[in-house]
Design an enzyme around this catalytic site. Structure first.
Site, PDB file in Angstrom:
ATOM      1  N   SER A  39      -4.256  -6.772   0.369  1.00 52.66           N
ATOM      2  CA  SER A  39      -4.585  -5.633   0.427  1.00 52.66           C
ATOM      3  C   SER A  39      -6.288  -6.093  -0.374  1.00 52.66           C
ATOM      4  O   SER A  39      -7.334  -5.385   0.148  1.00 52.66           O
ATOM      5  CB  SER A  39      -4.324  -4.785  -0.938  1.00 52.66           C
ATOM      6  N   GLU A  43      -9.166 -12.623  -9.425  1.00 57.08           N
ATOM      7  CA  GLU A  43     -10.865 -12.381  -8.866  1.00 57.08           C
ATOM      8  C   GLU A  43     -11.949 -12.845 -10.181  1.00 57.08           C
ATOM      9  O   GLU A  43     -12.960 -13.230  -9.327  1.00 57.08           O
ATOM     10  CB  GLU A  43     -11.017 -11.178  -8.414  1.00 57.08           C
ATOM     11  N   CYS A  87       0.710 -10.103   1.212  1.00 53.97           N
ATOM     12  CA  CYS A  87       0.541  -8.888   0.526  1.00 53.97           C
ATOM     13  C   CYS A  87       1.889  -8.443  -0.474  1.00 53.97           C
ATOM     14  O   CYS A  87       3.218  -7.777   0.302  1.00 53.97           O
ATOM     15  CB  CYS A  87       0.155  -7.423   0.285  1.00 53.97           C
ATOM     16  N   ASN A  88       2.112  -8.654  -1.802  1.00 51.34           N
ATOM     17  CA  ASN A  88       3.548  -8.314  -2.166  1.00 51.34           C
ATOM     18  C   ASN A  88       3.963  -7.233  -2.492  1.00 51.34           C
ATOM     19  O   ASN A  88       5.160  -6.129  -2.079  1.00 51.34           O
ATOM     20  CB  ASN A  88       4.351  -8.649  -3.817  1.00 51.34           C
ATOM     21  N   THR A  89       3.229  -6.060  -2.215  1.00 53.04           N
ATOM     22  CA  THR A  89       3.159  -4.820  -2.126  1.00 53.04           C
ATOM     23  C   THR A  89       3.030  -3.771  -0.695  1.00 53.04           C
ATOM     24  O   THR A  89       4.218  -3.145  -1.283  1.00 53.04           O
ATOM     25  CB  THR A  89       1.728  -3.827  -2.872  1.00 53.04           C
ATOM     26  N   TYR A 134      -3.719  -2.214  -4.077  1.00 55.45           N
ATOM     27  CA  TYR A 134      -2.535  -0.813  -3.253  1.00 55.45           C
ATOM     28  C   TYR A 134      -1.816  -0.473  -4.361  1.00 55.45           C
ATOM     29  O   TYR A 134      -0.437   0.429  -4.260  1.00 55.45           O
ATOM     30  CB  TYR A 134      -1.286  -2.219  -1.798  1.00 55.45           C
ATOM     31  N   GLY A 135      -1.517  -1.823  -5.048  1.00 51.58           N
ATOM     32  CA  GLY A 135      -0.848  -1.722  -6.202  1.00 51.58           C
ATOM     33  C   GLY A 135      -0.273  -0.758  -7.849  1.00 51.58           C
ATOM     34  O   GLY A 135       0.212  -0.422  -7.826  1.00 51.58           O
ATOM     35  N   CYS A 150       2.721 -11.593  -6.410  1.00 49.78           N
ATOM     36  CA  CYS A 150       1.929 -11.035  -5.745  1.00 49.78           C
ATOM     37  C   CYS A 150       0.798 -11.957  -6.009  1.00 49.78           C
ATOM     38  O   CYS A 150       0.470 -13.016  -6.273  1.00 49.78           O
ATOM     39  CB  CYS A 150       1.050  -9.935  -7.219  1.00 49.78           C
ATOM     40  N   THR A 151       0.039 -11.952  -4.577  1.00 45.96           N
ATOM     41  CA  THR A 151      -0.580 -12.948  -4.098  1.00 45.96           C
ATOM     42  C   THR A 151      -2.199 -13.154  -5.094  1.00 45.96           C
ATOM     43  O   THR A 151      -2.467 -14.516  -4.241  1.00 45.96           O
ATOM     44  CB  THR A 151      -0.481 -12.961  -2.531  1.00 45.96           C
ATOM     45  N   HIS A 152      -2.364 -12.327  -5.768  1.00 43.88           N
ATOM     46  CA  HIS A 152      -3.461 -12.963  -6.964  1.00 43.88           C
ATOM     47  C   HIS A 152      -2.538 -14.070  -7.609  1.00 43.88           C
ATOM     48  O   HIS A 152      -3.773 -14.686  -7.830  1.00 43.88           O
ATOM     49  CB  HIS A 152      -3.986 -12.039  -7.466  1.00 43.88           C
TER      50      HIS A 152
HETATM   51  N1  DGL Z   1      -2.407  -8.876  -3.788  1.00 46.36           N
HETATM   52  C1  DGL Z   1      -1.932  -7.716  -3.964  1.00 46.36           C
HETATM   53  C2  DGL Z   1      -0.054  -8.331  -4.011  1.00 46.36           C
HETATM   54  O1  DGL Z   1       0.597  -9.307  -3.750  1.00 46.36           O
HETATM   55  C3  DGL Z   1      -2.192  -7.115  -5.125  1.00 46.36           C
HETATM   56  C4  DGL Z   1      -3.364  -6.404  -5.255  1.00 46.36           C
HETATM   57  C5  DGL Z   1      -2.876  -5.083  -4.950  1.00 46.36           C
HETATM   58  O2  DGL Z   1      -2.740  -4.674  -6.343  1.00 46.36           O
HETATM   59  O3  DGL Z   1      -3.460  -5.059  -3.889  1.00 46.36           O
HETATM   60  O4  DGL Z   1       0.796  -6.765  -4.342  1.00 46.36           O
END
Ligand code: DGL
Length: 286
Positions: A24, A171, A86-88, A55-56, A203-205
């Site tokens: 995302s 971020e 992206c996990n979401t 996306y979350g 979550c990849t962050h």
């Molecule tokens: N990178 C998204 C994930 O891994 C988190 C950020 C988002 O909410 O889009 O779910």
């Protein structure tokens, strides 16, 4: 055991084609960091849907539409495999993107769930992610299925917590900031109480906040979902014999974003761990 079941749409792919990765936003670059270190000969095409992040907090229908557009963009660039970093998107849209893809699509949920099950000693597994990922119960369902299919008889308990504020903190670069520590203590308290011994960074962050998370949960093994997906992608490339031959293309990432803010490059390079070169702005969908 085979790690890959070919899609009915399968097309012929060659080793010289790139690996496509999307997220995302910038989070997926933590997976790309692992990808370029592990498979330095591969060309990587990265797409960050920065215009529509996060996306979350969106519905499954919206995340599916966005994810399909991201995959279509990568397929137009003739990638040989797609990693949904992206996990979401993996939690809410993996099947829908696999259905439209002619190349293998690897999500982050199954690889991370498998590693968590292998690594836990106590059977108490924690998951942290966006609200959408946690509410989807995708990790919980996958772990349950794995226990059933692998005949795991001991008790496995899964505890999930949404940590939405971790995304802006990562971020912002507040990796060691006292405010991040305070928020981490608040979010992770139920997992500490549950005495988890393994935590999926769903979550990849979140890998950007590894130090503070580990500080709050000192004896817990952390699992980086993006890195686990890269390992599965590597296994699929092996199985299909489509690894890139050695050509010294180390660290070439072709990056596309749907909105290029002034801060993008510096945040992206921090997530990636090395200079990005350029990022081109593109439009998705119709
Ligand atoms: N990178 C998204 C994930 O891994 C988190 C950020 C988002 O909410 O889009 O779910």
């Amino acid at each position: 055991m085979s790690v890959f079941s070919p899609s009915p749409l399968s097309t012929f792919v060659e080793e010289s084609q790139a690996i496509g990765v999307f997220d995302s936003g910038v989070g997926g670059l933590t997976a790309v960091r692992k990808l370029v270190n592990m498979l330095p000969n591969e060309r990587v095409i990265y797409l960050g849907d920065t215009a529509r992040v996060p996306y979350g907090n969106k519905t499954a229908a919206t995340v599916s539409t966005y994810s399909q557009e991201c995959v279509q963009f990568l397929l137009q660039r003739k990638v040989k495999l797609v990693i949904v970093a992206c996990n979401t998107a993996s939690a809410l849209a993996l099947e829908s993107v696999q259905q439209i893809s002619s190349v293998p699509v690897v999500g982050v949920i199954a690889p991370a769930a498998e590693t968590a099950l292998k690594q836990t000693r106590s059977g108490n597994i924690g998951i942290i992610g966006t609200r959408a990922t946690v509410q989807s119960a995708a990790y919980q369902t996958k772990i349950k299925h794995l226990c059933a299919s692998e005949g795991i008889e001991r008790e496995v308990r899964v505890f999930a917590e949404a940590c939405p504020l971790f995304v802006p903190f990562a971020e912002e670069g507040w990796h060691y900031h006292p405010a991040t520590r305070l928020v981490a203590e608040e979010y992770l308290a139920p997992l500490k109480k549950a005495q988890i011994d393994t935590l999926i960074l769903g979550c990849t962050h979140y890998p950007m906040l590894t130090d503070v998370i580990q500080d709050v949960l000192p004896n817990v093994q952390l699992i980086n979902s993006g890195e686990e997906a890269v390992s599965v992608a590597d296994a699929i490339l092996h199985e299909m014999s489509i690894h890139a031959a050695q050509r010294g293309m180390n660290r070439i990432v072709e990056c596309y974003v749907t909105d290029k803010s002034t801060a993008f490059m510096s945040v992206a390079e921090r997530f990636l761990g090395f200079p990005l070169g350029i990022a081109e702005e593109v439009r998705l969908g119709k």
